[in-house]
Design a protein around this motif. Structure first.
Motif, PDB file in Angstrom:
ATOM      1  N   THR A  58       0.404  -1.291  -0.158  1.00 27.43           N
ATOM      2  CA  THR A  58       0.051   0.095  -0.027  1.00 27.43           C
ATOM      3  C   THR A  58       0.866   1.089  -0.121  1.00 27.43           C
ATOM      4  N   GLU A  59       2.345   1.188   0.000  1.00 29.96           N
ATOM      5  CA  GLU A  59       3.226   2.228  -0.346  1.00 29.96           C
ATOM      6  C   GLU A  59       3.631   2.417  -1.254  1.00 29.96           C
ATOM      7  N   PRO A  60       3.454   4.282  -1.582  1.00 28.54           N
ATOM      8  CA  PRO A  60       3.313   4.479  -3.033  1.00 28.54           C
ATOM      9  C   PRO A  60       4.862   3.907  -3.774  1.00 28.54           C
ATOM     10  N   PRO A  61       5.440   4.089  -4.410  1.00 28.16           N
ATOM     11  CA  PRO A  61       6.399   3.754  -5.084  1.00 28.16           C
ATOM     12  C   PRO A  61       7.269   4.840  -4.502  1.00 28.16           C
ATOM     13  N   GLY A  62       6.910   5.944  -4.167  1.00 27.25           N
ATOM     14  CA  GLY A  62       8.434   7.608  -4.434  1.00 27.25           C
ATOM     15  C   GLY A  62       8.888   7.513  -5.153  1.00 27.25           C
TER      16      GLY A  62
END
Lengths: 150, 281
Positions: free
Chosen positions: A115-119
């Protein structure tokens, strides 16, 4: 009468002109060499941006979507099943997100490995369309996918 | 003095070599980047073609009401006539959906004439033997038409007609010739099978009798047309027709597909275009 010829020193140096010229020559040579090495390092540094891993990531994503399509996993519209299959097929160093929408009555479906954005890194993506048969109706859907490195 | 010159030249040579290698690597990477961009485009076109081909095959499997089996030396096609599926409307809806989905940088367009013939007549091309299996629909009529491009493509024909009739008789209005045709007609309590070597002209009539009220007679006709074409007409009642085409040349590369050039994929920002048609079996 005898004459003694003396070389006039241009500089008041212990070893005279020869030493100065040698040092100057060495300094210029080193300077030129450093410039060439610096430019080479710059070129080689730029060359380290190899595009083949990006292509590999793109093709991996396309292959995974093709497998999900041929096995009718996408057609099932089962979020848990799609997520489970993605985790099985996805190489360990990648993350993936799939969003499915189309003419079917259910809501937009999302399956993802994190669920973490890719950055700030490269994200490759694509989409694959498929047909859903539900009882006596046909629906059409498109699965959009994105992949990035962990 | 000489030593100094040699050392300087040597260092210069070494640095030149390193510099040249750096330039080579840089240019190689620039070349790789260009190839990567091209390959990425080709991959996108291929993925879309693969996806659409798979979708059209799936629509055929779900909605055509036909079965297609390819073997090394024969092709078997089965269906019920008249057709009662939503094949045409599903195909139309799919075309609208996929053309709307891919209409920006990557554009997919169906060829209208090919698509309409596929939607209405469901033609199947058996390659590389050049045999066309299609349907002619005219008003309430529903015909199966089999036309090889060569009189030697098909060794013999076998038709199996499945009915719910109470009795069946067969009449052959043909002349002797070199093509073997076998017709098996199944009815409620039995079957009738007849085989003849005929010339490709004439009619084979399968007459069906239904005794359940209302009592009625029905018929299927196999029209043999020169140089080589067979048309199977439907009757009033639904019947199953299984056709087996024994191929003259056995091949593991026999495929069944829609007519060529069904759709076109274009990448708007480049000169990449692909024309394709789905393979059914």
């Amino acid at each position: 009468m005898s004459y003694i010829t003396m070389k006039k020193h241009y500089l008041n140096l212990r070893f005279g002109n020869k030493g100065f010229i040698l040092s100057l020559d060495a300094a210029v040579a080193i300077f030129v060499v450093f410039i060439m090495i610096a430019i080479s390092a710059f070129y080689i540094g730029r060359a380290n941006e190899d595009p083949l891993p990006k292509l590999q990531m793109t093709r991996t994503g396309a292959d995974i979507m093709a497998i999900l399509d041929y096995e009718k996993t996408l057609e099932s519209l089962d979020q848990d099943r799609v997520a489970s299959e993605i985790k099985t097929l996805l190489p360990p160093n990648y993350q993936m997100r799939v969003v499915i929408n189309g003419t079917f009555p259910a809501q937009v479906m999302t399956a993802e490995t994190t669920t973490e954005p890719p950055g700030e890194q490269l994200i490759v993506g694509g989409k694959r369309s498929f047909v859903i048969r539900n009882e006596s109706n046909e629906y059409f859907a498109t699965a959009n996918y994105w992949m990035w490195l962990k | 003095m000489k030593k100094g010159v040699m050392i300087t030249l040597g260092m210069l040579l070494l640095a030149s070599i390193v510099f040249s290698l750096g330039v080579l690597v840089f240019h190689n990477t620039a070349y790789s980047n260009e190839r990567f961009a091209e390959l990425a485009l080709f991959d996108r076109v291929y993925e879309l073609d693969s996806s659409v081909s798979s979708n059209l095959k799936r629509i055929f499997e779900y909605e055509s009401g036909m079965s297609v089996t390819v073997k090394n030396n024969s092709v078997e096609l089965g269906e019920t006539i008249p057709r009662t599926t939503n094949y045409a409307s599903v195909m139309e809806n799919y075309r609208d959906y996929i053309e709307n989905t891919y209409n920006t940088s990557l554009v997919l367009k169906f060829d209208n004439s090919v698509f309409n013939s596929v939607k209405n007549q469901m033609p199947l091309l058996i390659k590389p033997h050049g045999i066309l299996y299609t349907h002619d629909v005219s008003g309430d009529s529903d015909w199966i038409s089999i036309t090889p491009e060569s009189t030697t493509s098909v060794l013999n024909y076998t038709f199996k007609i499945n009915t719910t009739a109470d009795a069946i008789t067969m009449s052959w209005y043909t002349t002797p010739g070199g093509k073997t045709i076998t017709v098996t007609a199944n009815y409620k309590n039995g079957q009738v099978t007849q085989t003849n070597a005929v010339a490709m002209t004439g009619v084979i009539a399968v007459n069906m009798t239904y005794t359940n009220p209302p009592a009625q007679a029905d018929g299927i006709m196999l029209l043999l047309l020169p140089p080589e074409s067979i048309t199977v007409s439907r009757g009033t009642n639904h019947v199953g027709v299984e056709t087996v085409l024994a191929l003259n040349a056995a091949s593991d590369q026999t495929t069944v597909s829609y007519p060529d050039n069904m759709y076109n994929i274009t990448f708007q920002d480049s000169n990449i275009t692909k024309t394709s048609t789905p393979r059914i079996a």
